[in-house]
Design a protein around this motif. Structure first.
Motif, mmCIF file in Angstrom:
data_model
loop_
_atom_site.group_PDB
_atom_site.id
_atom_site.type_symbol
_atom_site.label_atom_id
_atom_site.label_comp_id
_atom_site.label_asym_id
_atom_site.label_seq_id
_atom_site.Cartn_x
_atom_site.Cartn_y
_atom_site.Cartn_z
ATOM 1 N N GLY A 161 79.890 59.554 -3.552
ATOM 2 C CA GLY A 161 78.860 59.429 -2.695
ATOM 3 C C GLY A 161 77.800 60.459 -2.691
ATOM 4 N N VAL A 162 76.692 60.237 -2.084
ATOM 5 C CA VAL A 162 75.369 60.839 -2.071
ATOM 6 C C VAL A 162 75.529 62.216 -1.427
ATOM 7 N N ALA A 163 76.346 62.251 -0.340
ATOM 8 C CA ALA A 163 76.540 63.541 0.328
ATOM 9 C C ALA A 163 76.913 64.775 -0.307
ATOM 10 N N GLY A 164 77.545 64.353 -1.624
ATOM 11 C CA GLY A 164 77.997 65.588 -2.508
ATOM 12 C C GLY A 164 77.527 65.065 -3.942
ATOM 13 N N ILE A 165 76.403 65.052 -4.062
ATOM 14 C CA ILE A 165 75.831 64.243 -5.230
ATOM 15 C C ILE A 165 76.182 64.666 -6.473
ATOM 16 N N HIS A 166 76.388 65.951 -6.437
ATOM 17 C CA HIS A 166 76.900 66.717 -7.788
ATOM 18 C C HIS A 166 78.146 65.976 -8.564
ATOM 19 N N ARG A 167 79.031 65.421 -7.514
ATOM 20 C CA ARG A 167 80.214 64.552 -7.792
ATOM 21 C C ARG A 167 79.983 63.354 -8.611
ATOM 22 N N LEU A 168 78.658 62.834 -8.492
ATOM 23 C CA LEU A 168 78.175 61.552 -9.066
ATOM 24 C C LEU A 168 77.482 62.043 -10.485
ATOM 25 N N LEU A 169 76.675 63.199 -10.241
ATOM 26 C CA LEU A 169 75.843 63.698 -11.496
ATOM 27 C C LEU A 169 77.076 64.229 -12.508
ATOM 28 N N ALA A 170 77.921 64.492 -12.228
ATOM 29 C CA ALA A 170 79.087 65.056 -13.276
ATOM 30 C C ALA A 170 79.530 63.852 -14.036
ATOM 31 N N GLN A 171 79.495 62.420 -13.647
ATOM 32 C CA GLN A 171 79.856 61.431 -14.227
ATOM 33 C C GLN A 171 79.107 60.571 -14.972
ATOM 34 N N GLU A 172 77.855 61.298 -15.282
ATOM 35 C CA GLU A 172 76.606 60.886 -15.779
ATOM 36 C C GLU A 172 77.019 60.045 -17.350
ATOM 37 N N GLU A 173 77.730 60.760 -18.298
ATOM 38 C CA GLU A 173 78.010 60.306 -19.290
ATOM 39 C C GLU A 173 78.744 58.727 -19.235
ATOM 40 N N ILE A 174 79.793 58.891 -18.424
ATOM 41 C CA ILE A 174 80.478 57.333 -18.241
ATOM 42 C C ILE A 174 79.750 56.431 -17.431
ATOM 43 N N ILE A 175 78.548 56.946 -16.682
ATOM 44 C CA ILE A 175 77.830 55.663 -16.137
ATOM 45 C C ILE A 175 76.850 55.097 -17.000
ATOM 46 N N ARG A 176 76.400 56.074 -17.979
ATOM 47 C CA ARG A 176 75.386 55.744 -19.294
ATOM 48 C C ARG A 176 76.334 54.800 -20.222
ATOM 49 N N ARG A 177 77.588 55.055 -20.226
ATOM 50 C CA ARG A 177 78.108 54.211 -21.223
ATOM 51 C C ARG A 177 78.668 52.694 -20.915
ATOM 52 N N ALA A 178 78.720 52.587 -19.491
ATOM 53 C CA ALA A 178 79.433 51.226 -18.878
ATOM 54 C C ALA A 178 78.398 50.096 -19.213
ATOM 55 N N ARG A 179 78.992 48.991 -19.277
ATOM 56 C CA ARG A 179 78.049 47.751 -19.782
ATOM 57 C C ARG A 179 77.686 47.053 -18.453
ATOM 58 N N VAL A 180 78.291 47.235 -17.333
ATOM 59 C CA VAL A 180 77.907 46.879 -16.051
ATOM 60 C C VAL A 180 78.545 47.628 -15.131
ATOM 61 N N ILE A 181 78.057 48.073 -13.887
ATOM 62 C CA ILE A 181 78.469 48.980 -12.734
ATOM 63 C C ILE A 181 78.537 48.181 -11.652
ATOM 64 N N ILE A 182 79.446 48.425 -10.998
ATOM 65 C CA ILE A 182 79.504 47.961 -9.349
ATOM 66 C C ILE A 182 79.617 49.228 -8.570
ATOM 67 N N ALA A 183 78.429 49.249 -7.536
ATOM 68 C CA ALA A 183 78.468 50.351 -6.801
ATOM 69 C C ALA A 183 78.772 50.092 -5.368
ATOM 70 N N ILE A 184 79.675 50.788 -4.718
ATOM 71 C CA ILE A 184 80.235 50.046 -3.402
ATOM 72 C C ILE A 184 80.145 51.420 -2.384
ATOM 73 N N ALA A 185 79.337 51.008 -1.308
ATOM 74 C CA ALA A 185 79.009 51.947 -0.439
ATOM 75 C C ALA A 185 78.810 51.378 1.008
ATOM 76 N N GLY A 186 79.032 52.273 2.069
ATOM 77 C CA GLY A 186 78.876 51.907 3.193
ATOM 78 C C GLY A 186 77.860 52.839 3.965
ATOM 79 N N MET A 187 77.951 53.387 5.470
ATOM 80 C CA MET A 187 76.912 54.175 5.843
ATOM 81 C C MET A 187 75.593 53.578 5.398
#
Length: 255
Positions: A161-187
């Motif tokens: 989640g964005v509260a620790g956005i570095h955790r998400l940015l560290a996955q940038e290569e995987i995110i760019r490689r995906a064909r379709v993404i499901i993003a799931i969040a509350g709050m």
């Protein structure tokens, strides 16, 4: 009933192995089966490539078993019942021994061969599921199981989640490689906008009911995702992991 089943039925009729009355009755039942409390759609697999999926919540154990038995007998593909309880599974399993229960997804399923419309099992046809927090995993598990039963290759990234956005940015290569993404969040549901701004792939946003009072059981995340400034983000209903899994599968199967 699949197209193959209909061809077999007509071949048997032409060969004199079935009477006209038997053939008509079988074709009528192929459309749907009236159980009294439910009309089970047996032509769904022929129309859409996957049998009807059962929403188990609110159904008695006996009703759920009867519907799943009807689908299992008439279908070639995997059978899925969402929002199912462990108690329902304990009742269903003795009658359908091949049934399994995914506790995280709250789903009962019978895994069979992937449909003919399933996408290739390679990294270029990968569905990526990302959650903002650990509390969102049950919705992600429903999406994951649905997509897998539809024959997809699925990768999951939890607690990004964005509260620790570095955790998400560290996955940038995987995110760019995906064909379709499901993003799931509350709050506040900000994850979908951030992922939508990083990815080339279409993003399916799933708001969850996770959060404190002003999140209004997912309404805040839903409105935030619908108002996203990121292009290429679509939104499904609150906690609807199943709907996201189906839509992602359809996108992933496109050539």
């Amino acid at each position: 009933m699949t197209e193959r089943d209909i061809r077999r039925l007509l071949t048997a009729y032409r060969a004199g192995e079935r009477s006209e009355e038997e053939t008509v009755a079988a074709l009528a039942k192929a459309s749907y089966e009236n159980l009294g409390f439910a009309r089970v759609d047996h032509s769904r697999e022929l129309r859409q490539g996957f049998p009807e999926v059962v929403y188990a919540a609110g159904k008695t154990k006996e009703q759920l078993l009867a519907i799943m038995q009807s689908l299992a007998a008439a279908s070639d593909g995997s059978i899925l019942a969402t929002r199912a309880s462990g108690e329902q599974y304990a009742f269903v399993h003795p009658a359908l021994p091949e049934a399994r229960y995914d506790e995280a997804a709250h789903a009962i399923y019978l895994r069979r061969e992937p449909p003919l419309t399933a996408p290739p099992q390679d990294e270029s046809h990968e569905i990526l599921i990302i959650t903002a927090g650990t509390s969102d995993i049950p919705v992600a598990a429903e999406a994951r199981l649905t997509a897998e039963l539809y024959g997809n290759r699925v990768r999951t990234l939890y607690d990004c989640g964005v509260a620790g956005i570095h955790r998400l940015l560290a996955q940038e290569e995987i995110i760019r490689r995906a064909r379709v993404i499901i993003a799931i969040a509350g709050m506040e549901g900000a994850l979908a906008s951030v992922v939508g701004g990083m990815a080339q792939a279409p993003v399916i946003a799933v708001p969850t009911s996770v959060g404190y009072g002003a999140s209004f059981s997912g309404v805040t995340a839903l409105l935030s995702m619908l108002s996203s400034c990121a292009a290429g983000v679509s939104v499904v209903n609150i906690d609807n992991g199943f709907g996201a899994g189906v839509l992602a599968s359809k996108i992933n199967a496109l050539s």
